[in-house]
Design an enzyme around this catalytic site. Sequence first.
Site, PDB file in Angstrom:
ATOM      1  N   CYS A 197     -12.975 -22.004   8.827  1.00 31.70           N
ATOM      2  CA  CYS A 197     -13.038 -20.829   7.824  1.00 31.70           C
ATOM      3  C   CYS A 197     -11.665 -21.519   5.775  1.00 31.70           C
ATOM      4  O   CYS A 197     -11.311 -22.679   6.695  1.00 31.70           O
ATOM      5  CB  CYS A 197     -12.189 -19.131   8.141  1.00 31.70           C
ATOM      6  SG  CYS A 197     -11.246 -19.142   6.216  1.00 31.70           S
ATOM      7  N   LYS A 212      -6.886 -28.765   0.969  1.00 35.82           N
ATOM      8  CA  LYS A 212      -8.509 -29.087   1.252  1.00 35.82           C
ATOM      9  C   LYS A 212      -8.732 -29.941   2.858  1.00 35.82           C
ATOM     10  O   LYS A 212     -10.150 -29.864   2.556  1.00 35.82           O
ATOM     11  CB  LYS A 212      -8.901 -29.669   0.236  1.00 35.82           C
ATOM     12  CG  LYS A 212      -9.214 -29.354  -1.316  1.00 35.82           C
ATOM     13  CD  LYS A 212      -9.112 -27.626  -1.151  1.00 35.82           C
ATOM     14  CE  LYS A 212     -10.505 -27.419  -1.200  1.00 35.82           C
ATOM     15  NZ  LYS A 212     -11.395 -27.893  -2.661  1.00 35.82           N
ATOM     16  N   ARG A 229      -3.766 -17.631   9.281  1.00 39.80           N
ATOM     17  CA  ARG A 229      -3.679 -18.646   9.195  1.00 39.80           C
ATOM     18  C   ARG A 229      -4.528 -19.815  10.536  1.00 39.80           C
ATOM     19  O   ARG A 229      -3.188 -20.697  10.827  1.00 39.80           O
ATOM     20  CB  ARG A 229      -4.035 -20.286   7.740  1.00 39.80           C
ATOM     21  CG  ARG A 229      -4.213 -19.849   6.587  1.00 39.80           C
ATOM     22  CD  ARG A 229      -3.791 -20.422   5.491  1.00 39.80           C
ATOM     23  NE  ARG A 229      -5.367 -21.377   5.473  1.00 39.80           N
ATOM     24  CZ  ARG A 229      -4.796 -22.620   4.662  1.00 39.80           C
ATOM     25  NH1 ARG A 229      -4.285 -23.714   4.431  1.00 39.80           N
ATOM     26  NH2 ARG A 229      -5.878 -23.437   5.571  1.00 39.80           N
ATOM     27  N   ARG A 287     -10.232 -14.059   8.545  1.00 42.88           N
ATOM     28  CA  ARG A 287     -11.836 -15.292   7.864  1.00 42.88           C
ATOM     29  C   ARG A 287     -12.236 -15.471   9.541  1.00 42.88           C
ATOM     30  O   ARG A 287     -12.972 -16.221   8.992  1.00 42.88           O
ATOM     31  CB  ARG A 287     -10.985 -16.048   6.400  1.00 42.88           C
ATOM     32  CG  ARG A 287     -11.212 -14.251   5.435  1.00 42.88           C
ATOM     33  CD  ARG A 287     -10.155 -14.800   4.985  1.00 42.88           C
ATOM     34  NE  ARG A 287      -8.571 -15.469   4.767  1.00 42.88           N
ATOM     35  CZ  ARG A 287      -7.828 -16.125   3.988  1.00 42.88           C
ATOM     36  NH1 ARG A 287      -8.145 -16.750   2.991  1.00 42.88           N
ATOM     37  NH2 ARG A 287      -6.217 -16.650   4.293  1.00 42.88           N
ATOM     38  N   TYR A 327       0.757  -1.047   0.001  1.00 46.71           N
ATOM     39  CA  TYR A 327       0.145   0.164  -0.094  1.00 46.71           C
ATOM     40  C   TYR A 327       0.640   1.313   0.538  1.00 46.71           C
ATOM     41  O   TYR A 327       2.243   1.254   0.026  1.00 46.71           O
ATOM     42  CB  TYR A 327      -0.539   0.184   1.375  1.00 46.71           C
ATOM     43  CG  TYR A 327      -1.889  -1.000   0.937  1.00 46.71           C
ATOM     44  CD1 TYR A 327      -3.332  -1.546  -0.259  1.00 46.71           C
ATOM     45  CD2 TYR A 327      -2.453  -1.730   1.629  1.00 46.71           C
ATOM     46  CE1 TYR A 327      -4.343  -1.633  -0.045  1.00 46.71           C
ATOM     47  CE2 TYR A 327      -2.736  -3.292   1.662  1.00 46.71           C
ATOM     48  CZ  TYR A 327      -3.639  -3.433   0.774  1.00 46.71           C
ATOM     49  OH  TYR A 327      -4.962  -4.075   0.834  1.00 46.71           O
TER      50      TYR A 327
END
Length: 665
Positions: A364, A451, A318, A341, A181
């Site tokens: 999540c 997954k 995570r 998340r 940013y």
Amino acid sequence: MSYKYQKLFESVKIGSIEIKNRFAMAPMGPQGLGDEEGAFNQRGVDYYVARARGGTGLIITGVTFVENEVEHHEMPGVPCSTYNPVHFVRTASEMTERIHAYDSKVFLQMSAGFGRVAPPANENVPPIAPSPIPNRWVDVTCREISKDEIHHIVEMFGEGAVNAKRAGFDGVQIHAVHEGYLLDQFAISFFNHRTDEYGGCLENRLRFAREVVEEIKKRCGDDYPVILRYSPKSFIKDWREGALPGEEFEEKGKDIPEGIEAGKLLVQYGYDALDVDVGCYDAWWWNHPPMYQKKGLYIPYAKIMKEAVDVPIICAGRMDNPDLALSALEDGACDMIGLGRPLLADPDYVNKLRLGKTALIRPCLSCHEGCLGRMVKNGSLNCAVNPEACREGVNFLIPALKSKKVLIVGGGVAGCEAARVLKLRGHEPVIYEKTARLGGNLIPGGVPDFKEDDRALIKWYENSLKDLKVDIKLNTEVTSEIVKNSKVDVVIIATGSKPKVFNLGDNSKVFTAADVLCGKKQAGDKVVVLGGGLVGCETALYLKKMGKEVTIVEAMDSLLALNGPSCFANFGMLMALIPYNHINVLTSSKVVKTTDKGVLVNTEGSCEREIEADSVVLAVGYNSNKELYDSLKYEVQDIRLLGDARKVSNIMYAVWDAYEVASKL
């Protein structure tokens, strides 16, 4: 009484404030949560309060802007604390008061702007940047920001922080010397080519960030906490090219030695804590990690910074596995655990962990479908597995006026979500599933090692339905006669979808991806995957990791052209992983038929050719399985069709549709 996760619930101090536990809500873009006057709307207020009610010690809001002139932003977008200060303070005060009622603290994240990573509003208004450098998304050269504009932004940081303090925020987080940013663009020599006092040596490139914290401390007092979102490494290979985990490359952005030096300087300048991650928009899958990234990917970088500076370190990325979070604290890698998340998926994560109810924490998926992907596509923050996220005041469950008996055919995601919601509202659902377990197409989809959270979602539904005492009948196939004789009030058909299959001649070596993933069929050493959508690419990656030689054959002119991830972080990383793992790809191509040696492939603009293959794996989509519904739709008075049986889609819409129907029944 000993408690395994006790350390996660010890208090911690940032500057002058004490936080009740080690959990911080990581900042996530609050698109859809602001109003046209730059304040938090009621959805935004309810959203943040719900996470405080769920036990999170520190709430860090998503990005808010400090000005709207140098870098113009359309309203309503995200909040801006200086756009209409009176209105901002009035609405934000309600939010901070309610958050404080739960003994949580709240910081306002304040941004200098996006700079080169902002999509151009139009061709006549190029994005700003430290220097005339390429925009991240399109072939436009950015406009160099002037010193007067820098001074204006610094001044507005002071104004915005004063407004935040008036509104009851316990501190502010500066966005950001991270992710590329605007402040980070000044900090990185690859982006900053200036020859004035804001360019050149590291101290000059950090001058903008230094002036920001000094202005806030001057206006709000030295004891008002100011923390920084910070990336000590960029993972930039070149313009718009990011590196993958384990890849050898020359870092063009900020590398660890400079990252350590910069971090020390920033703390010296007055920042009270560093919220650490790595990456850049050119390597977006680091800052917004998909399921293809490992859990806890920022821990090593957080520890590097923890050993370099003497202020608290927050580590997200995570970190939803509580054992991983605990080990990061015990190893001295960080002082607080950032949950972004995971708190979208389950706002009660922290309270459930405190009470030992880990089996009931909704996972999540790292899919980005409801959050980042939806923000880019629809301009609003949501969650794929939690339909109430950012709609807490709109989507909430009301007890049923009359309890109804509901027969649910199908134990996939849609059927499980419908049963969960119905039971919570006081109805009596019964799930009939023809196989031996719940999960539907999530079962094959969750087989690859990356997954694991798909598998966790199945387990969560099993645990939640068991906790709610939902009646589940496995190994039971439902016929139309069973339904008609069932004497229930409502029938929900959630029978899912079936893989599409093609006749390729000799089909003895042709299998569906679902059968291969579930182990019903064994792929040979040389595999052709027919279909380059999400299922095809993930199956190819899974097979390659098993040591197979894999070729993807795709009819479109590129992979993931259909049914790909909506978020660029997921899309970009998966696209990069295919060549990185030496998976062969043939686009604009079709498999004509199987041969003794393999398959015959027709590629546009070239002759047919034969490819050696022991197996052909079909990943060409799914067809809705709604035969039972069609046989009953004129026979049953109240019948509903849900999930893939209604329309083949993704997990998000299976969950959302089921929630919508079941919450109104």
